[in-house]
Design a protein around this motif. Structure first.
Motif, PDB file in Angstrom:
ATOM      1  N   ASP A  35      21.342   3.394   1.460  1.00  7.76           N
ATOM      2  CA  ASP A  35      20.259   3.099   0.543  1.00  7.76           C
ATOM      3  C   ASP A  35      20.727   3.602  -0.835  1.00  7.76           C
ATOM      4  O   ASP A  35      21.661   4.401  -0.923  1.00  7.76           O
ATOM      5  N   ASP A  90      18.374   4.359  -4.140  1.00  9.98           N
ATOM      6  CA  ASP A  90      17.510   5.301  -4.862  1.00  9.98           C
ATOM      7  C   ASP A  90      17.054   6.470  -3.994  1.00  9.98           C
ATOM      8  O   ASP A  90      16.574   6.287  -2.872  1.00  9.98           O
ATOM      9  N   ASN A  91      17.208   7.647  -4.529  1.00  5.97           N
ATOM     10  CA  ASN A  91      16.854   8.900  -3.844  1.00  5.97           C
ATOM     11  C   ASN A  91      17.708   9.171  -2.600  1.00  5.97           C
ATOM     12  O   ASN A  91      17.370  10.035  -1.800  1.00  5.97           O
ATOM     13  N   THR A  92      18.778   8.405  -2.466  1.00  6.74           N
ATOM     14  CA  THR A  92      19.734   8.668  -1.384  1.00  6.74           C
ATOM     15  C   THR A  92      21.094   9.007  -1.997  1.00  6.74           C
ATOM     16  O   THR A  92      21.664  10.049  -1.704  1.00  6.74           O
ATOM     17  N   GLU A 115      19.568   6.983   4.530  1.00  6.95           N
ATOM     18  CA  GLU A 115      18.296   6.620   3.870  1.00  6.95           C
ATOM     19  C   GLU A 115      17.437   7.842   3.640  1.00  6.95           C
ATOM     20  O   GLU A 115      17.471   8.778   4.440  1.00  6.95           O
ATOM     21  N   ASP A 116      16.612   7.812   2.584  1.00  8.85           N
ATOM     22  CA  ASP A 116      15.618   8.870   2.398  1.00  8.85           C
ATOM     23  C   ASP A 116      14.259   8.461   2.980  1.00  8.85           C
ATOM     24  O   ASP A 116      13.347   9.287   3.052  1.00  8.85           O
TER      25      ASP A 116
HETATM   26 MG   LIG Z   1      15.456   5.307  -1.286  1.00 11.52          MG
END
Ligand SMILES: [Mg+2]
Length: 209
Positions: free
Chosen positions: A10, A12-14, A166-167
């Motif tokens: 993933d 974003d934020n990962t 993944e987050d």
């Molecule tokens: Mg994400």
């Protein structure tokens, strides 16, 4: 975890830590977009954003399907943000990813342009064999099964030999049901094959032997 051939990430934020606040920026821009284009109040806009997100995986897919929004218009408005102020080159991640002799793919619910900018600023664009963005998936977003099916078709990967980072636990749950090996990034959780406090834990080869 044996026989892992492909690493799926993933974005974003990962691949960067959530605390830089990029997604909060994006969320605010989406609300502004809905207010401007649909002529609704802020309250209604927040409701629509949240509701479509729950129903479709991302707000854009709901706006396209139910309101006939032009994805390019959405993209230009929503992603008009100061990326460079938030995202810096990540030398440590560059070295970790470059050192991993596996096929590497980014699978994001975001658009191609956003993905390109983020990967470029992090300095990791060349570390990946493929980037699959929402346009490549007919705007079918994770965690919908149809999104994963499209992703598998586009990349010809075998879920059984792929490890997905993944987050989002919702996204990982779908992946796991489809046979992927799963790694949660950013939290502890025993439900998945692995969980990482952050993406740098990739450094440890223990996950692939
Ligand atoms: Mg994400």
């Amino acid at each position: 975890m044996k026989n892992i051939e492909t690493l799926v990430f993933d974005l974003d934020n990962t691949l960067y830590a959530p605390d830089i606040g990029l997604l909060e920026n994006v969320r605010d821009r989406i609300t502004e977009y809905i207010i401007t284009r649909l002529g609704v109040s802020r309250e209604e806009a927040d409701f629509i954003r949240e509701n479509y997100w729950k129903q479709y995986g991302i707000t854009l897919s709901g706006l396209v399907e139910l309101k006939g929004v032009d994805p390019d218009d959405f993209d230009a408005f929503v992603y008009d943000i100061d990326y460079a102020a938030k995202i810096k080159k990540d030398q440590r991640l560059i070295e970790i990813l470059s050192g991993m002799d596996k096929r590497k793919i980014v699978y994001t619910n975001a658009g191609r342009r956003h993905a390109g900018i983020v990967l470029e600023l992090l300095g990791i664009k060349d570390c990946f064999d493929q980037v699959v963005a929402i346009e490549d998936l007919d705007f079918l977003a994770k965690p919908r099964v149809e999104s994963f099916e499209k992703f598998i078709e586009k990349t010809s990967i075998n879920p059984q030999t792929s490890l997905f980072f993944e987050d989002s636990t919702a996204n990982l749950n779908t992946a796991m049901n489809l046979g992927f090996k799963t790694a949660l990034v950013g939290a502890e959780n025993d439900s998945f094959h692995a969980s990482f406090e952050n993406i740098y834990e990739l450094e440890s080869e223990v996950y692939f032997t």
